[in-house]
Scaffold this motif. Structure first.
Motif, PDB file in Angstrom:
ATOM      1  N   THR A 100      43.603  32.874  33.902  1.00  0.00           N
ATOM      2  CA  THR A 100      43.438  34.276  33.523  1.00  0.00           C
ATOM      3  C   THR A 100      43.101  34.396  32.037  1.00  0.00           C
ATOM      4  O   THR A 100      42.241  35.197  31.637  1.00  0.00           O
ATOM      5  CB  THR A 100      44.711  35.074  33.850  1.00  0.00           C
ATOM      6  OG1 THR A 100      44.991  34.973  35.250  1.00  0.00           O
ATOM      7  CG2 THR A 100      44.552  36.538  33.479  1.00  0.00           C
ATOM      8  N   GLU A 101      43.759  33.591  31.215  1.00  0.00           N
ATOM      9  CA  GLU A 101      43.472  33.580  29.778  1.00  0.00           C
ATOM     10  C   GLU A 101      42.046  33.102  29.516  1.00  0.00           C
ATOM     11  O   GLU A 101      41.313  33.693  28.722  1.00  0.00           O
ATOM     12  CB  GLU A 101      44.471  32.675  29.054  1.00  0.00           C
ATOM     13  CG  GLU A 101      44.249  32.617  27.550  1.00  0.00           C
ATOM     14  CD  GLU A 101      45.175  31.630  26.856  1.00  0.00           C
ATOM     15  OE1 GLU A 101      44.983  31.397  25.652  1.00  0.00           O
ATOM     16  OE2 GLU A 101      46.076  31.070  27.533  1.00  0.00           O
ATOM     17  N   ALA A 102      41.647  32.044  30.213  1.00  0.00           N
ATOM     18  CA  ALA A 102      40.293  31.517  30.039  1.00  0.00           C
ATOM     19  C   ALA A 102      39.250  32.534  30.484  1.00  0.00           C
ATOM     20  O   ALA A 102      38.198  32.692  29.841  1.00  0.00           O
ATOM     21  CB  ALA A 102      40.130  30.217  30.826  1.00  0.00           C
ATOM     22  N   LEU A 103      39.531  33.233  31.561  1.00  0.00           N
ATOM     23  CA  LEU A 103      38.601  34.237  32.084  1.00  0.00           C
ATOM     24  C   LEU A 103      38.370  35.340  31.060  1.00  0.00           C
ATOM     25  O   LEU A 103      37.236  35.825  30.887  1.00  0.00           O
ATOM     26  CB  LEU A 103      39.144  34.819  33.391  1.00  0.00           C
ATOM     27  CG  LEU A 103      38.302  35.878  34.100  1.00  0.00           C
ATOM     28  CD1 LEU A 103      36.935  35.326  34.478  1.00  0.00           C
ATOM     29  CD2 LEU A 103      39.027  36.377  35.348  1.00  0.00           C
ATOM     30  N   ALA A 104      39.405  35.743  30.368  1.00  0.00           N
ATOM     31  CA  ALA A 104      39.271  36.796  29.363  1.00  0.00           C
ATOM     32  C   ALA A 104      38.446  36.350  28.165  1.00  0.00           C
ATOM     33  O   ALA A 104      37.841  37.183  27.471  1.00  0.00           O
ATOM     34  CB  ALA A 104      40.657  37.238  28.895  1.00  0.00           C
TER      35      ALA A 104
ATOM     36  N   THR B 103      28.245  33.231  34.215  1.00  0.00           N
ATOM     37  CA  THR B 103      28.377  32.065  35.099  1.00  0.00           C
ATOM     38  C   THR B 103      29.775  31.468  35.010  1.00  0.00           C
ATOM     39  O   THR B 103      30.403  31.156  36.029  1.00  0.00           O
ATOM     40  CB  THR B 103      27.332  31.001  34.725  1.00  0.00           C
ATOM     41  OG1 THR B 103      26.033  31.575  34.779  1.00  0.00           O
ATOM     42  CG2 THR B 103      27.401  29.817  35.667  1.00  0.00           C
ATOM     43  N   GLU B 104      30.279  31.318  33.793  1.00  0.00           N
ATOM     44  CA  GLU B 104      31.612  30.747  33.626  1.00  0.00           C
ATOM     45  C   GLU B 104      32.689  31.700  34.145  1.00  0.00           C
ATOM     46  O   GLU B 104      33.703  31.258  34.698  1.00  0.00           O
ATOM     47  CB  GLU B 104      31.838  30.410  32.154  1.00  0.00           C
ATOM     48  CG  GLU B 104      31.009  29.215  31.691  1.00  0.00           C
ATOM     49  CD  GLU B 104      31.023  29.058  30.185  1.00  0.00           C
ATOM     50  OE1 GLU B 104      31.552  28.037  29.701  1.00  0.00           O
ATOM     51  OE2 GLU B 104      30.487  29.944  29.498  1.00  0.00           O
ATOM     52  N   ARG B 105      32.487  33.002  33.941  1.00  0.00           N
ATOM     53  CA  ARG B 105      33.470  33.961  34.454  1.00  0.00           C
ATOM     54  C   ARG B 105      33.552  33.919  35.979  1.00  0.00           C
ATOM     55  O   ARG B 105      34.642  33.993  36.555  1.00  0.00           O
ATOM     56  CB  ARG B 105      33.125  35.369  33.960  1.00  0.00           C
ATOM     57  CG  ARG B 105      33.469  35.594  32.480  1.00  0.00           C
ATOM     58  CD  ARG B 105      33.312  37.051  32.087  1.00  0.00           C
ATOM     59  NE  ARG B 105      31.916  37.433  31.934  1.00  0.00           N
ATOM     60  CZ  ARG B 105      31.240  37.316  30.794  1.00  0.00           C
ATOM     61  NH1 ARG B 105      31.822  36.824  29.718  1.00  0.00           N
ATOM     62  NH2 ARG B 105      29.981  37.702  30.727  1.00  0.00           N
ATOM     63  N   ARG B 106      32.389  33.767  36.641  1.00  0.00           N
ATOM     64  CA  ARG B 106      32.414  33.668  38.111  1.00  0.00           C
ATOM     65  C   ARG B 106      33.129  32.395  38.555  1.00  0.00           C
ATOM     66  O   ARG B 106      33.891  32.398  39.531  1.00  0.00           O
ATOM     67  CB  ARG B 106      30.977  33.693  38.665  1.00  0.00           C
ATOM     68  CG  ARG B 106      30.300  35.046  38.555  1.00  0.00           C
ATOM     69  CD  ARG B 106      29.074  35.122  39.450  1.00  0.00           C
ATOM     70  NE  ARG B 106      28.080  34.094  39.164  1.00  0.00           N
ATOM     71  CZ  ARG B 106      27.106  34.233  38.267  1.00  0.00           C
ATOM     72  NH1 ARG B 106      26.999  35.350  37.553  1.00  0.00           N
ATOM     73  NH2 ARG B 106      26.235  33.262  38.088  1.00  0.00           N
ATOM     74  N   PHE B 107      32.906  31.305  37.837  1.00  0.00           N
ATOM     75  CA  PHE B 107      33.563  30.043  38.180  1.00  0.00           C
ATOM     76  C   PHE B 107      35.079  30.164  38.057  1.00  0.00           C
ATOM     77  O   PHE B 107      35.832  29.747  38.957  1.00  0.00           O
ATOM     78  CB  PHE B 107      33.054  28.923  37.272  1.00  0.00           C
ATOM     79  CG  PHE B 107      33.818  27.631  37.414  1.00  0.00           C
ATOM     80  CD1 PHE B 107      33.619  26.808  38.502  1.00  0.00           C
ATOM     81  CD2 PHE B 107      34.763  27.263  36.459  1.00  0.00           C
ATOM     82  CE1 PHE B 107      34.336  25.629  38.645  1.00  0.00           C
ATOM     83  CE2 PHE B 107      35.484  26.091  36.590  1.00  0.00           C
ATOM     84  CZ  PHE B 107      35.268  25.265  37.686  1.00  0.00           C
ATOM     85  N   LEU B 108      35.549  30.739  36.961  1.00  0.00           N
ATOM     86  CA  LEU B 108      36.983  30.870  36.748  1.00  0.00           C
ATOM     87  C   LEU B 108      37.610  31.832  37.764  1.00  0.00           C
ATOM     88  O   LEU B 108      38.747  31.625  38.213  1.00  0.00           O
ATOM     89  CB  LEU B 108      37.252  31.339  35.320  1.00  0.00           C
ATOM     90  CG  LEU B 108      36.905  30.314  34.236  1.00  0.00           C
ATOM     91  CD1 LEU B 108      36.880  30.970  32.857  1.00  0.00           C
ATOM     92  CD2 LEU B 108      37.877  29.143  34.256  1.00  0.00           C
ATOM     93  N   THR B 109      36.876  32.857  38.138  1.00  0.00           N
ATOM     94  CA  THR B 109      37.355  33.780  39.173  1.00  0.00           C
ATOM     95  C   THR B 109      37.534  33.049  40.499  1.00  0.00           C
ATOM     96  O   THR B 109      38.511  33.276  41.227  1.00  0.00           O
ATOM     97  CB  THR B 109      36.376  34.960  39.331  1.00  0.00           C
ATOM     98  OG1 THR B 109      36.286  35.669  38.086  1.00  0.00           O
ATOM     99  CG2 THR B 109      36.846  35.910  40.423  1.00  0.00           C
ATOM    100  N   ARG B 110      36.571  32.160  40.822  1.00  0.00           N
ATOM    101  CA  ARG B 110      36.697  31.362  42.053  1.00  0.00           C
ATOM    102  C   ARG B 110      37.931  30.472  42.004  1.00  0.00           C
ATOM    103  O   ARG B 110      38.645  30.326  43.001  1.00  0.00           O
ATOM    104  CB  ARG B 110      35.447  30.501  42.266  1.00  0.00           C
ATOM    105  CG  ARG B 110      34.208  31.255  42.666  1.00  0.00           C
ATOM    106  CD  ARG B 110      33.202  30.360  43.399  1.00  0.00           C
ATOM    107  NE  ARG B 110      32.984  29.078  42.759  1.00  0.00           N
ATOM    108  CZ  ARG B 110      32.093  28.861  41.784  1.00  0.00           C
ATOM    109  NH1 ARG B 110      31.368  29.882  41.324  1.00  0.00           N
ATOM    110  NH2 ARG B 110      31.930  27.663  41.282  1.00  0.00           N
ATOM    111  N   ARG B 111      38.183  29.891  40.848  1.00  0.00           N
ATOM    112  CA  ARG B 111      39.364  29.033  40.723  1.00  0.00           C
ATOM    113  C   ARG B 111      40.646  29.835  40.956  1.00  0.00           C
ATOM    114  O   ARG B 111      41.580  29.362  41.620  1.00  0.00           O
ATOM    115  CB  ARG B 111      39.389  28.392  39.332  1.00  0.00           C
ATOM    116  CG  ARG B 111      38.436  27.207  39.175  1.00  0.00           C
ATOM    117  CD  ARG B 111      38.983  26.029  39.949  1.00  0.00           C
ATOM    118  NE  ARG B 111      38.386  24.771  39.548  1.00  0.00           N
ATOM    119  CZ  ARG B 111      37.725  23.963  40.360  1.00  0.00           C
ATOM    120  NH1 ARG B 111      37.566  24.308  41.646  1.00  0.00           N
ATOM    121  NH2 ARG B 111      37.245  22.820  39.938  1.00  0.00           N
TER     122      ARG B 111
END
Length: 416
Positions: free
Chosen positions: A391-395, A401-409
């Motif tokens: 969640t911290e990384a997503l923010a 592209t990276e936000r979609r990847f972190l959301t999938r995780r």
């Protein structure tokens, strides 16, 4: 505005920006004025070309327009007549001036953009200032993009660029290509420019797209030219090898939907075997000279990944050892974080996590730090802590592209 004109302006920006700016800097000695007048020339192109058509020689049109803007500005500001005469004497047809031809003859650097990079990288400035100023002035990167590359705030980078320009102005540092025997003292900075230019293309620091192929391709082209110009300098060869080995995986980094595919899950049949073979050959050639440097070590790390037939075949102990060596050469927080990742793969996630925690205080706001912690925590089965880190990384993530990847995780954690 037609798509053809938009494409022509975009192409002209890529091809001509550095040359237009450099020409104005050389005769006015004012970096800010040069950039502002170049921007005004491109804005004028967007207004005029749809009506008048794309000129046969866009670079000459842009140079003339920018020169006229500079002349008007200098006249309004009552700058001395001698400076106005210099501006007026700029070649109107865009042909190289005698001064440029002399620079080519004395330096041996025939490529316009590479020659301009050597010009910008003046040793009177700090290495960081040389690299940052060149990326801003010639490569067209924004101050924000450069700031992210150096892990500082945009305001901090803006102040550094202002100080560098002021030093050039106050010290009357000439904007000239150095002769061939002085090129080596500027090579480290030029290598730094090409490395960061490639990185911004290979993994963009912000925006909708993770990959900007034009930037990485131009960096490879210039690195190839530099390697040919300096065949006895192993770090130039090492940098080219690094770029080719990294670029070999480009086609597999995103799936059909444009989503990020981790190295572990990439389809290795999509990797460019030609680039891998050339990069490996160049690396071996550089290492034989017995003068290893940071780019050669990074290329060796990339070779470990690129030559592994499967993810399971990756020699993580060797990669961890190479990162340890790189840490001694370049003790930066990012290198320490990458070393922690490699140790986590070689010796287990708990060991890697301990090293990540050691570097945490030195990388505030860097999205890959919590993303790395999240992955190690996930592998350790510490789901709630992993969720918080993701969640911290997503923010903090800078690209869609990276936000979609972190959301999938995060979704995968919830599914578990």
């Amino acid at each position: 505005m037609t798509d053809e004109v938009e494409a022509a302006v975009a192409r002209a920006f890529h091809d001509e920006w550095g040359q237009v700016v450099a020409t104005l800097i050389r005769v006015t000695g004012d970096w800010d004025l040069a950039e502002e007048c170049a921007q005004e020339a491109f804005a004028q192109a967007l207004r005029n070309w749809p009506r008048d058509g794309v000129p046969r020689r866009p670079g000459a049109w842009l140079t003339t327009t920018a020169r006229n803007r500079a002349t008007d500005r200098l006249r309004r500001e009552a700058v001395g007549a001698a400076k106005l005469r210099e501006v007026a004497m700029l070649a109107r047809d865009g042909e190289p001036a005698n001064e440029e031809l002399a620079d080519i003859a004395t330096s041996g650097v025939t490529d316009d953009r590479l020659r301009l990079m050597f010009t910008c990288c003046h040793p009177a400035l700090t290495l960081e200032a040389q690299v940052a100023l060149t990326l801003r002035t010639l490569a067209g990167l924004t101050t924000g993009e450069i700031a992210r590359a150096f892990l500082v705030s945009e305001a901090t980078m803006s102040r550094r660029l202002v100080r560098a320009k002021r030093k050039i102005h106050n010290a009357r540092i000439p904007y000239r290509v150095p002769p061939a025997h002085l090129l080596p003292e500027r090579t480290s900075a030029v290598l730094g420019v090409l490395y960061l230019l490639f990185n911004e293309g290979y993994s963009a620091s912000a925006g909708a797209d993770l990959v900007r192929t034009g930037l990485s391709g131009e960096a490879i082209r210039l690195a190839r030219l530099l390697s040919e110009l300096m065949p006895d300098e192993p770090e130039t060869t090492g940098l080219l090898a690094l770029m080719l080995l990294q670029d070999s995986r480009r086609a597999a980094r995103l799936d059909a939907a444009g989503d990020l595919v981790t190295l572990e899950d990439q389809d290795r049949d999509r990797w460019d075997t030609g680039e891998i073979a050339e990069g490996t050959r160049l690396l071996e050639s550089a290492l034989r000279r017995g003068r290893p440097g940071p780019y050669q070590v990074q290329a060796a790390i990339a070779a470990c990944h690129s030559t592994a037939a499967t993810a399971a075949d990756t020699d993580w102990p060797q990669i961890a050892a190479l990162y340890l060596r790189l840490r001694r050469m370049v003790p930066s927080p990012v290198v320490r974080l990458n070393h922690a990742v490699a140790v986590g793969m070689a010796d287990g996630p708990a060991t890697g996590l301990a090293l990540v925690d050691e570097v945490a205080a030195d990388l505030p706001g860097y999205h890959l730090l919590p993303a790395t912690r999240a992955d190690l925590l996930r592998r350790l089965g510490r789901t709630e802590q992993a969720r918080a880190a993701y969640t911290e990384a997503l923010a903090l993530a800078p690209t869609d592209t990276e936000r979609r990847f972190l959301t999938r995780r995060l979704t995968e954690l919830d599914d578990r």
